[in-house]
Every structure is written in C-alpha cells, then in structure tokens.
Design an enzyme around this catalytic site. Structure first.
Site, short mmCIF file in Angstrom:
data_model
loop_
_atom_site.label_atom_id
_atom_site.label_comp_id
_atom_site.label_asym_id
_atom_site.label_seq_id
_atom_site.Cartn_x
_atom_site.Cartn_y
_atom_site.Cartn_z
CD GLU A 200 -4.48 -8.59 -7.15
OE1 GLU A 200 -3.27 -8.31 -6.86
OE2 GLU A 200 -5.33 -7.97 -7.84
CE LYS A 237 3.29 4.03 -6.04
NZ LYS A 237 2.00 4.73 -6.51
CD GLU A 275 -1.24 2.37 -7.77
OE1 GLU A 275 -0.46 3.70 -7.42
OE2 GLU A 275 -1.25 1.62 -7.06
NE ARG A 291 -4.50 9.02 -3.44
CZ ARG A 291 -3.28 8.43 -3.90
NH1 ARG A 291 -2.36 8.99 -4.48
NH2 ARG A 291 -2.94 7.03 -3.30
P1 ADP Z 1 -2.26 0.00 -1.71
O1 ADP Z 1 -3.49 0.39 -2.26
O2 ADP Z 1 -2.03 -0.43 -0.30
O3 ADP Z 1 -1.11 1.08 -2.32
P2 ADP Z 1 -1.77 -1.77 -4.06
O4 ADP Z 1 -2.94 -2.84 -4.61
O5 ADP Z 1 -1.65 -0.40 -4.85
O6 ADP Z 1 -1.95 -1.26 -2.77
O7 ADP Z 1 -0.25 -2.41 -4.03
C1 ADP Z 1 0.90 -1.72 -3.74
C2 ADP Z 1 1.99 -2.73 -3.75
O8 ADP Z 1 1.97 -4.08 -3.49
C3 ADP Z 1 2.29 -2.67 -5.37
O9 ADP Z 1 2.99 -1.66 -6.15
C4 ADP Z 1 3.38 -4.03 -5.29
O10 ADP Z 1 4.42 -3.71 -4.93
C5 ADP Z 1 2.67 -4.72 -4.27
N1 ADP Z 1 1.52 -5.67 -4.62
C6 ADP Z 1 0.30 -5.57 -4.82
N2 ADP Z 1 -0.64 -6.65 -5.53
C7 ADP Z 1 0.51 -7.46 -5.90
C8 ADP Z 1 0.55 -8.91 -6.78
N3 ADP Z 1 -0.59 -9.24 -6.91
N4 ADP Z 1 1.66 -9.39 -6.83
C9 ADP Z 1 2.89 -8.99 -6.32
N5 ADP Z 1 2.98 -7.60 -5.68
C10 ADP Z 1 1.93 -7.08 -5.51
#
Ligand code: ADP
Length: 447
Positions: A200, A237, A275, A291
């Site tokens: 991404e 978080k 999210e 969930r």
């Molecule tokens: P997980 O499933 O491990 O929680 P997420 O996909 O929800 O992973 O991403 C968790 C965090 O990682 C996001 O809240 C953000 O802080 C960071 N993050 C994820 N994808 C991106 C992105 N494309 N660009 C910048 N930060 C990202």
C-alpha cells in the site's frame, strides 16, 4: 431467548459481557486457565469451568475445551470478547456444528475480513474507498520493486493475515524494499502461518478513524459514528476518543452511510469496525474487525447504547433495538488503556496488586478486573483496565480524565498511567492536533 451463555475470554472484557448478560437475566459461565482460578471473571460469573493450563494455546484457545464447557454447563451461546477466538472462522464453524450460537458474525464474514486482501477487494466492490496499492498479493521482490517505483515511495508491505501491528514493514525508498518485503513475509509466516503480502501507499500524516457498524444479519445495518484512535505506539492504540476531533457532521454522515450500506448488503451480523486512514479530508479503508473492539465504550458513552446487549439480542434473532434515526451523539468520550507496563520501554510488569481503587463520579467508567491482592499472571495481555470518561464536550472530557486519573490507585506494579498524566499536559492533545505518528515522536523526545 438464551438462558445461559458462556464467555470465552478473561479479564475486563469477560466482566463486560457478564455484566451485560446479568442485566438481561441471562446466566453466565466463565472459563479459565489454572493461572486464572482466582480471577474476577471467575468470581463474577454464575458458574465456572477450568479449561486447561496457563498457556492460552491450551486453555483460552482450546476449541474442544470450550465446546466441552458448553456441553457440561448447558450454555446455549458463546460470547468470544476480543482477541483469543473472536475472529477465528474455524471456531465459529465448530460452534455452529454443535448447535450452539456464536455471538458475532458468520464464519464466512470473519473469513473474508480476516484476510486483508480479500477484505479490501470486498470493500472496494461495495463502494468503500481504499488505500491505493497493489491489486491483491505480491509474490516476488521484483514485482514489489516495480510497484514501489510506480506508486512512489514510501510504501508499506503488509501481511494479508497480519494483526495486532505485526507483519507490517515500511520501505522509505527502493533500498529498503528488499528487507521490508522479506521481513513482512517472514513475520506473516511466523505469526500467522501465511507469508502472502500486499503493498500500500504509506500515508505520512493520516489519522486513524474507525467507523462502528452494527448489522442485524438480515440486511439492516446502522453506523455509530467514528472513533479517533490515532495515538498509537507500534501500531497499537493507547488512547481513543469519540467523536473524532477533526471529523465534521457531514463527513460522519457520508462515510457512516457508506459503511452501513456496505455491511447491510452483505447481511452482516452484530458489531463490526471499519478502519480507515484519514488524510486531507479523504478516507482510505485499511481493514475491518469483525468483533467488539477494546475501545467500544467511547461509542457506548456518546450514543447511550449497550453494544454487548445488542450483540446478544441479534444473536437471539431479535431486531436491533435502535434505528439510524434513533442514534444521536451526546457529548464527548475518551478512553485510556491502562497496561501493566514499565515506561519508557513498555516492558510487561505482571505482579501482585497491593492496592486498587477505581475512580468514580459523574461520567467516569472503569472497566477492569483488578482487585486488592490480585496477582496479574505473566501469561496474557498486559491490559489491566480501561478508564473511560464522558463529558458534555471535549474540554470537559479532558478535565474529567485528568481528575479521574488522579483518583485511580494501582499499587504494586508499574502502569501506563504516568504516560496519560504527561500527555494531558500537551497542547496538541488538548487541541486534538495529532496523527498516527505523533505519539512515537513524542515518546522519542520525552521518555
Ligand atoms: P493491524 O491489523 O495489525 O492492526 P492495520 O492494517 O489495522 O493493522 O494497521 C494498523 C496501523 O498501522 C494503522 O492504524 C496505521 O497506524 C498503520 N498503517 C496501516 N496501513 C498504513 C498505511 N497504508 N499508511 C500509513 N500507516 C498505515
């Protein structure tokens, strides 16, 4: 209607579910490992069953032990809480095969959203805006390099099975691609048994904004606004608030409707969180959690609903108790996660609680399984409590948080409370001016 439900979890979230069930006149069964024989959730439930030794693989993650516990106690349904088996599609299938009810979405929905590539494809098809990136999985370094050039650095390589901040690596430039790609793959393989990754665009100043959705499983769904969870350490978080300090009512209505319509179209059941990263007024989907989230209480506070009772209702086949028009935001809520960890490195600090006193008063909610003399076992998550405050507006919620933290006593172990005391002094926190990188930078300079 259910007479008895089993809570397949521990700690504060097990108490949360037991409390909701008791108010509905439903009996509860706690399950526990030998390390948790004296835990609060065991004391509070109507019945309890020991399901194995301390290691969660042999207890809270043991599907046969949990199914057997339902059979010996006559529980008709299982609430999984968060973590453990809450997003395990195989578990849901086995629960249903035993004529028990899983309080949550279907195995199919969990499977789709548990694989981040499939989740993104599904959301895109449902009209939800996504972070620009690879079309599906990227299997070779050559392909990854090519995409990096095309998309422009920085990019993030993410394990499709990833979660909890693991299996994600940023490549700032072409030189970093090889190590980021290999590390994301090997982390995905080691932690989740799946080395598939995707790429991404790495957004540099986004906020983490997530939309709470709720479906009845029959094609009706609502949204309950957003939570801003941008204050993160290592993608985890630590402080969450609702509504988001930077989201307007029009933005909320628009993205909320997109999300509610998307989950309605797939007949989604129960609570879910979509999210997004939010940058320059645009939302970009990153993943859906199927969930109840740790931070659900801030949404409950501002909407005056009980999401766990609602989950139980729809699992019983009843309609939701509210419509979109019934849902109105009232005030502002903030949650802080109190972990048994020592600053500045946040290393886990299990141990005996010599004194515990929960704060109280107007607009204060403490969800915790602590008590005087309780020994925090070393085997599980370090979250020991969540302090949630609700005020008429953001400034009054911040003032209430400061006041409540002052009343809280957790003696015997180190906790993350000093972090929140310090954060509340910061002008950016007072004004709501932070993004997903703010906390990491602050920690580097202040701890
Ligand atoms: P997980 O499933 O491990 O929680 P997420 O996909 O929800 O992973 O991403 C968790 C965090 O990682 C996001 O809240 C953000 O802080 C960071 N993050 C994820 N994808 C991106 C992105 N494309 N660009 C910048 N930060 C990202």
């Amino acid at each position: 209607m259910f007479d008895k439900i089993l809570v397949a979890n521990r700690g504060e979230i097990a108490l949360r579910v037991i409390r909701a069930a008791r108010e509905m006149g439903i009996q509860t069964v706690a399950v526990h490992s030998t390390a948790d024989a004296d835990a609060m959730h065991v004391r509070m439930a109507d019945e309890s069953v020991c399901i194995g030794p301390p290691s969660s693989t042999d207890s809270y993650l043991s599907i046969p032990a949990i199914i057997a516990a339902c059979e010996v106690t006559g529980a008709q349904a299982i609430h999984p809480g968060y973590g453990f088996l809450s997003e395990n599609a195989n578990f849901v299938q086995i629960v249903e095969d035993h004529d028990l009810t899983f309080i949550g979405p279907t195995a199919e929905h969990i499977r789709i959203m548990g694989d981040k590539i499939t989740a993104k494809d599904t959301m895109k098809a449902l009209g939800v805006p996504c972070v620009p990136g690879s079309d599906g999985g990227v299997s070779t370094l050559k392909e990854a390099r090519k995409l990096g050039e095309e998309m422009g650095y920085p990019v993030i390589i993410k394990a499709t099975a990833g979660g909890g901040g693991r299996g994600m690596k940023v490549a700032q430039n072409a030189d970093e691609m090889e190590s980021a790609f290999m590390t994301a793959r090997s982390e995905g393989k080691a932690a989740f048994g799946n080395d598939e990754v995707y790429i991404e665009k790495y957004l540099t100043t986004p906020r983490h904004i997530e939309i709470q959705v709720f479906g009845d499983g029959k094609g009706k769904a609502v949204h309950l606004g957003e939570r801003d969870c941008s204050l993160q350490r290592r993608h985890q978080k630590v402080f969450e608030e609702a509504p988001g300090p930077c989201i307007s009512a029009e933005e909320r209505d628009r993205i909320g409707k997109t999300c509610a319509d998307a989950v309605a179209r797939i007949n989604y059941t129960g609570a879910g969180t979509i999210e997004f990263l939010y940058e320059n007024g645009e939302f970009f989907f990153i993943e859906m959690n199927t969930r109840l989230q740790v931070e659900h209480p801030v949404t409950e506070a501002i909407f005056g609903v009980d999401l766990v009772q609602e989950q139980i209702r729809v699992a019983e086949g009843l309609p939701m108790s509210f419509t979109q028009d019934d849902l109105e935001i009232n005030g502002h809520a903030i949650e802080v996660r109190i972990n048994a960890e020592k600053l500045p490195d946040f290393s886990p600090r299990p141990g005996k609680i010599t004194q515990f006193h929960a704060p109280g008063g107007l607009g204060v909610r403490m969800d915790s399984a602590l008590y005087d003399g309780y020994s925090i076992p070393p085997y599980y998550d370090s979250l020991i409590g969540k302090l949630i405050v609700h005020g008429r507006d953001r400034p009054s919620a911040l003032a209430r948080l400061s006041r409540a933290l002052g009343e809280l006593i957790v003696d015997g172990v180190d906790t993350t409370v000093p972090l929140f005391d310090a954060l509340l002094q910061e002008e950016d926190i007072q004004s709501g001016n932070y993004n997903i990188h703010w906390l990491e930078r602050w920690l580097e300079n202040n701890l």
